[in-house]
Design a protein around this motif. Structure first.
Motif, PDB file in Angstrom:
ATOM      1  N   GLU A  11       0.816  -1.209   0.000  1.00  0.00           N
ATOM      2  CA  GLU A  11       0.000   0.000   0.000  1.00  0.00           C
ATOM      3  C   GLU A  11       0.851   1.261   0.000  1.00  0.00           C
ATOM      4  O   GLU A  11       0.554   2.227  -0.683  1.00  0.00           O
ATOM      5  CB  GLU A  11      -0.929  -0.012   1.212  1.00  0.00           C
ATOM      6  CG  GLU A  11      -1.816   1.192   1.295  1.00  0.00           C
ATOM      7  CD  GLU A  11      -2.710   1.149   2.493  1.00  0.00           C
ATOM      8  OE1 GLU A  11      -2.739   2.157   3.212  1.00  0.00           O
ATOM      9  OE2 GLU A  11      -3.369   0.130   2.708  1.00  0.00           O
ATOM     10  N   ASP A  29     -11.674  -1.529  -4.466  1.00  0.00           N
ATOM     11  CA  ASP A  29     -10.657  -1.303  -3.431  1.00  0.00           C
ATOM     12  C   ASP A  29     -10.982  -0.011  -2.676  1.00  0.00           C
ATOM     13  O   ASP A  29     -10.465   1.065  -2.992  1.00  0.00           O
ATOM     14  CB  ASP A  29      -9.276  -1.230  -4.073  1.00  0.00           C
ATOM     15  CG  ASP A  29      -8.140  -1.237  -3.054  1.00  0.00           C
ATOM     16  OD1 ASP A  29      -8.376  -0.880  -1.881  1.00  0.00           O
ATOM     17  OD2 ASP A  29      -7.016  -1.596  -3.443  1.00  0.00           O
ATOM     18  N   LYS A  31     -10.260   1.015   0.380  1.00  0.00           N
ATOM     19  CA  LYS A  31      -9.147   1.628   1.106  1.00  0.00           C
ATOM     20  C   LYS A  31      -8.298   2.497   0.168  1.00  0.00           C
ATOM     21  O   LYS A  31      -7.944   3.637   0.499  1.00  0.00           O
ATOM     22  CB  LYS A  31      -8.303   0.532   1.749  1.00  0.00           C
ATOM     23  CG  LYS A  31      -7.329   1.010   2.770  1.00  0.00           C
ATOM     24  CD  LYS A  31      -6.691  -0.194   3.466  1.00  0.00           C
ATOM     25  CE  LYS A  31      -5.816   0.242   4.609  1.00  0.00           C
ATOM     26  NZ  LYS A  31      -5.222  -0.901   5.297  1.00  0.00           N
ATOM     27  N   LEU A  32      -7.974   1.967  -1.007  1.00  0.00           N
ATOM     28  CA  LEU A  32      -7.203   2.734  -1.982  1.00  0.00           C
ATOM     29  C   LEU A  32      -8.004   3.922  -2.491  1.00  0.00           C
ATOM     30  O   LEU A  32      -7.460   5.012  -2.673  1.00  0.00           O
ATOM     31  CB  LEU A  32      -6.752   1.848  -3.145  1.00  0.00           C
ATOM     32  CG  LEU A  32      -5.963   2.535  -4.261  1.00  0.00           C
ATOM     33  CD1 LEU A  32      -4.698   3.201  -3.720  1.00  0.00           C
ATOM     34  CD2 LEU A  32      -5.638   1.535  -5.363  1.00  0.00           C
ATOM     35  N   GLN A  34     -10.299   5.659  -0.895  1.00  0.00           N
ATOM     36  CA  GLN A  34     -10.293   6.695   0.136  1.00  0.00           C
ATOM     37  C   GLN A  34      -8.944   7.401   0.202  1.00  0.00           C
ATOM     38  O   GLN A  34      -8.873   8.628   0.327  1.00  0.00           O
ATOM     39  CB  GLN A  34     -10.660   6.085   1.488  1.00  0.00           C
ATOM     40  CG  GLN A  34     -12.100   5.627   1.538  1.00  0.00           C
ATOM     41  CD  GLN A  34     -12.413   4.754   2.744  1.00  0.00           C
ATOM     42  OE1 GLN A  34     -11.546   4.056   3.274  1.00  0.00           O
ATOM     43  NE2 GLN A  34     -13.672   4.782   3.167  1.00  0.00           N
ATOM     44  N   ARG A  35      -7.867   6.636   0.104  1.00  0.00           N
ATOM     45  CA  ARG A  35      -6.528   7.208   0.152  1.00  0.00           C
ATOM     46  C   ARG A  35      -6.276   8.106  -1.068  1.00  0.00           C
ATOM     47  O   ARG A  35      -5.722   9.197  -0.960  1.00  0.00           O
ATOM     48  CB  ARG A  35      -5.489   6.095   0.204  1.00  0.00           C
ATOM     49  CG  ARG A  35      -4.193   6.468   0.899  1.00  0.00           C
ATOM     50  CD  ARG A  35      -3.360   5.249   1.242  1.00  0.00           C
ATOM     51  NE  ARG A  35      -3.035   4.390   0.129  1.00  0.00           N
ATOM     52  CZ  ARG A  35      -2.005   4.595  -0.698  1.00  0.00           C
ATOM     53  NH1 ARG A  35      -1.206   5.595  -0.521  1.00  0.00           N
ATOM     54  NH2 ARG A  35      -1.779   3.762  -1.682  1.00  0.00           N
ATOM     55  N   TRP A  69     -20.513   3.154   0.311  1.00  0.00           N
ATOM     56  CA  TRP A  69     -19.692   4.190   0.941  1.00  0.00           C
ATOM     57  C   TRP A  69     -19.837   5.509   0.186  1.00  0.00           C
ATOM     58  O   TRP A  69     -19.986   6.565   0.793  1.00  0.00           O
ATOM     59  CB  TRP A  69     -18.222   3.762   0.993  1.00  0.00           C
ATOM     60  CG  TRP A  69     -17.374   4.823   1.627  1.00  0.00           C
ATOM     61  CD1 TRP A  69     -17.224   5.069   2.960  1.00  0.00           C
ATOM     62  CD2 TRP A  69     -16.599   5.807   0.947  1.00  0.00           C
ATOM     63  NE1 TRP A  69     -16.400   6.144   3.156  1.00  0.00           N
ATOM     64  CE2 TRP A  69     -15.994   6.618   1.930  1.00  0.00           C
ATOM     65  CE3 TRP A  69     -16.350   6.082  -0.398  1.00  0.00           C
ATOM     66  CZ2 TRP A  69     -15.166   7.688   1.615  1.00  0.00           C
ATOM     67  CZ3 TRP A  69     -15.524   7.144  -0.706  1.00  0.00           C
ATOM     68  CH2 TRP A  69     -14.940   7.927   0.290  1.00  0.00           C
TER      69      TRP A  69
END
Length: 101
Positions: A11, A29, A31-32, A34-35, A69
């Motif tokens: 990551e 993905d 998490k990706l 959001q990042r 989300w």
């Protein structure tokens, strides 16, 4: 794919570019995604120059959790009736196609 991801897949080593949010949404993905949004200073309602939204990318590949989300983010604009119906139709069609495989 769109984003630049290292061979290690770590990551911290993933490079974020302007296409990463759409790639992450299309890949499911969260998490990706959001990042990438945080890194690029974008919001969940971001669209490309053709009007293709992150919600379009997520629903096109049946990523319900990412879509959920996105809908919860106030800036997403998913509550516009016409836009929501297009996304819902796309999601329904893609989930049907995936079930048929």
């Amino acid at each position: 794919m769109f984003g630049l991801i290292s061979q290690a897949g770590n990551e911290e080593e993933q490079k974020i570019d302007e296409s990463t949010p759409w790639m992450a949404a299309g890949d499911g993905d969260l998490k990706l995604l959001q990042r990438a949004l945080s890194t690029l200073g974008l919001n969940a309602g971001a669209q490309d120059h053709n009007g293709y939204s992150l919600a379009h990318a997520a629903s096109s590949y049946g990523h319900v959790e990412v879509l959920k989300w996105l809908v919860t983010q106030s800036e997403c604009g998913m509550f516009h009736y016409e836009h929501f119906n297009r996304i819902r139709g796309t999601l329904r069609l893609n989930l049907f196609c995936m079930a048929e495989r």
